[in-house]
Design a protein around this motif. Structure first.
Motif, short mmCIF file in Angstrom:
data_model
loop_
_atom_site.label_atom_id
_atom_site.label_comp_id
_atom_site.label_asym_id
_atom_site.label_seq_id
_atom_site.Cartn_x
_atom_site.Cartn_y
_atom_site.Cartn_z
N ASN A 180 0.83 -1.20 0.00
CA ASN A 180 0.00 0.00 0.00
C ASN A 180 0.87 1.26 0.00
OD1 ASN A 180 -1.74 2.04 2.10
ND2 ASN A 180 -2.87 1.16 0.38
N ILE A 181 1.89 1.25 0.82
CA ILE A 181 2.81 2.40 0.89
C ILE A 181 3.54 2.59 -0.43
CG2 ILE A 181 4.94 3.23 1.98
CD1 ILE A 181 3.92 1.78 4.56
N ARG A 182 4.01 1.49 -1.01
CA ARG A 182 4.74 1.55 -2.27
C ARG A 182 3.88 2.17 -3.38
NH1 ARG A 182 5.54 -3.41 -2.67
NH2 ARG A 182 7.46 -3.49 -1.43
N LEU A 183 2.64 1.73 -3.47
CA LEU A 183 1.72 2.27 -4.49
C LEU A 183 1.41 3.74 -4.23
CD1 LEU A 183 -0.75 -0.75 -4.84
CD2 LEU A 183 0.98 -0.02 -6.50
N ASN A 184 1.19 4.08 -2.97
CA ASN A 184 0.89 5.47 -2.63
C ASN A 184 2.06 6.40 -2.98
OD1 ASN A 184 -1.55 4.60 -1.62
ND2 ASN A 184 -0.89 4.61 0.52
N LEU A 185 3.27 5.97 -2.62
CA LEU A 185 4.45 6.80 -2.90
C LEU A 185 4.66 6.96 -4.41
CD1 LEU A 185 7.01 5.48 -0.24
CD2 LEU A 185 5.73 7.63 -0.19
N ALA A 186 4.43 5.88 -5.17
CA ALA A 186 4.60 5.95 -6.62
C ALA A 186 3.61 6.93 -7.24
CB ALA A 186 4.43 4.56 -7.23
N ALA A 187 2.38 6.94 -6.70
CA ALA A 187 1.36 7.83 -7.24
C ALA A 187 1.61 9.28 -6.85
CB ALA A 187 -0.02 7.40 -6.75
N LEU A 188 2.11 9.49 -5.64
CA LEU A 188 2.24 10.85 -5.12
C LEU A 188 3.56 11.54 -5.49
CD1 LEU A 188 0.79 10.32 -1.53
CD2 LEU A 188 -0.32 11.44 -3.47
N GLN A 189 4.53 10.77 -5.99
CA GLN A 189 5.84 11.36 -6.25
C GLN A 189 5.79 12.43 -7.34
OE1 GLN A 189 8.50 8.32 -7.57
NE2 GLN A 189 7.34 7.83 -9.42
N GLN A 190 4.72 12.43 -8.15
CA GLN A 190 4.60 13.43 -9.22
C GLN A 190 4.20 14.80 -8.68
OE1 GLN A 190 0.87 12.46 -11.63
NE2 GLN A 190 1.15 10.57 -10.46
N ARG A 191 3.80 14.87 -7.41
CA ARG A 191 3.42 16.14 -6.82
C ARG A 191 4.63 16.78 -6.14
NH1 ARG A 191 -2.17 16.29 -3.66
NH2 ARG A 191 -1.59 18.48 -3.85
N ASP A 192 4.88 18.06 -6.42
CA ASP A 192 6.02 18.76 -5.86
C ASP A 192 5.88 18.90 -4.34
OD1 ASP A 192 7.11 19.09 -8.37
OD2 ASP A 192 6.19 21.07 -8.69
N GLY A 193 6.98 18.66 -3.65
CA GLY A 193 7.03 18.86 -2.21
C GLY A 193 6.31 17.82 -1.38
N ILE A 194 5.84 16.75 -2.03
CA ILE A 194 5.05 15.76 -1.29
C ILE A 194 5.89 15.02 -0.26
CG2 ILE A 194 5.40 13.83 -2.88
CD1 ILE A 194 2.09 14.74 -1.16
N ALA A 195 7.14 14.71 -0.58
CA ALA A 195 7.99 13.96 0.35
C ALA A 195 8.21 14.76 1.63
CB ALA A 195 9.34 13.65 -0.31
N GLU A 196 8.43 16.06 1.49
CA GLU A 196 8.64 16.91 2.66
C GLU A 196 7.40 16.95 3.54
OE1 GLU A 196 9.34 17.70 -0.41
OE2 GLU A 196 11.53 17.93 -0.43
#
Length: 252
Positions: A180-196
């Protein structure tokens, strides 16, 4: 009159009780190899024949398994049951990921609450170390390692709850949680500043647990997952708008 004298428990049964307690509290994880007979016998200050008899009783109960020349391992049947083909199939469908996020709201929120209430200094150290590992993996842009570290971070919070039911439930669901985490991170990585932003949420959760604020910890956990859910829903809406726009342009 019948003899009512209480007989002392057999030594091997006392060893079984001690080992069962260690398994229940999570000191040994499913699939983990137990220390050697010599080490365990020394730890419990018992003879190796008594220790061996206790291991045989645990094996008969399906709690451990012995491999010829390879030692004794904690059985991982529960993990296998929760990672059967049905669960693997479920993990492939987008809607099920939202269902699992909703389930995580309840489970991780209560884990965070009790972790803040009962966590030890050792628990705090492990949670902090895993948070730092998440940040490090992000710097190296290692998505697989990041997903694993995030999953272990939540597991460490569950361990800090010192509730054996929560611990074993979270531990058994670890493969699904990591997916679930892997899929979420893959989907959200296209958004700027999401990791922070995600790290800021995890930092708040960590600080609430370490500062022993149960309600704040629960709120931090729920807020973190709500943010992920809202971000994923926003991406879905944006994707739908783009697809509609493409269809209209093709028709024109």
């Amino acid at each position: 009159m019948a003899d009512l004298k209480i007989k002392p428990a057999k030594l091997s049964d006392q060893i079984v009780a001690q080992l069962e307690h260690l398994l229940l509290e999570g000191s040994f994880a499913p699939g983990q190899k137990l220390p050697s007979e010599r080490e365990l016998a020394e730890r419990f200050a018992v003879s190796r024949p008594s220790l061996r008899e206790a291991i045989q009783k645990l094996e008969a109960r399906g709690l451990v398994s012995r491999r010829q020349g390879g030692g004794t391992y904690v059985c991982d049947n529960l993990v296998k049951d929760l990672t059967d083909p049905l669960f693997s199939l479920m993990a492939q469908y987008p809607d099920s990921q939202f269902d699992f996020l909703e389930f995580r709201h309840a489970l991780e929120g209560i884990c965070a609450y009790y972790a803040a209430l009962r966590g030890t200094e050792s628990d705090h150290k492990k949670i902090k170390s895993l948070y730092e590992e998440i940040c490090l993996n992000q710097q190296f842009q290692d998505a697989e390692a990041e997903a694993k570290a995030v999953s272990q971070f939540y597991l460490a919070v569950a361990e800090a709850s010192h509730n054996v039911v929560l611990l074993h439930l979270v531990r058994s669901l670890t493969p699904l949680t990591e997916q679930n985490i892997r899929l979420n991170l893959a989907a959200l990585q296209q958004r700027d500043g999401i990791a922070e932003k995600l790290n800021d949420h995890r930092r708040r959760l960590m600080q609430a647990v370490i500062s022993r604020q149960p309600e704040l910890a629960r709120q931090a956990s729920n807020g973190h997952l709500a943010f992920i859910e809202e971000a994923l829903l926003a991406l879905d809406k944006e994707r739908s708008r783009i697809e509609r726009s493409l269809r209209r342009s093709q028709q024109g």
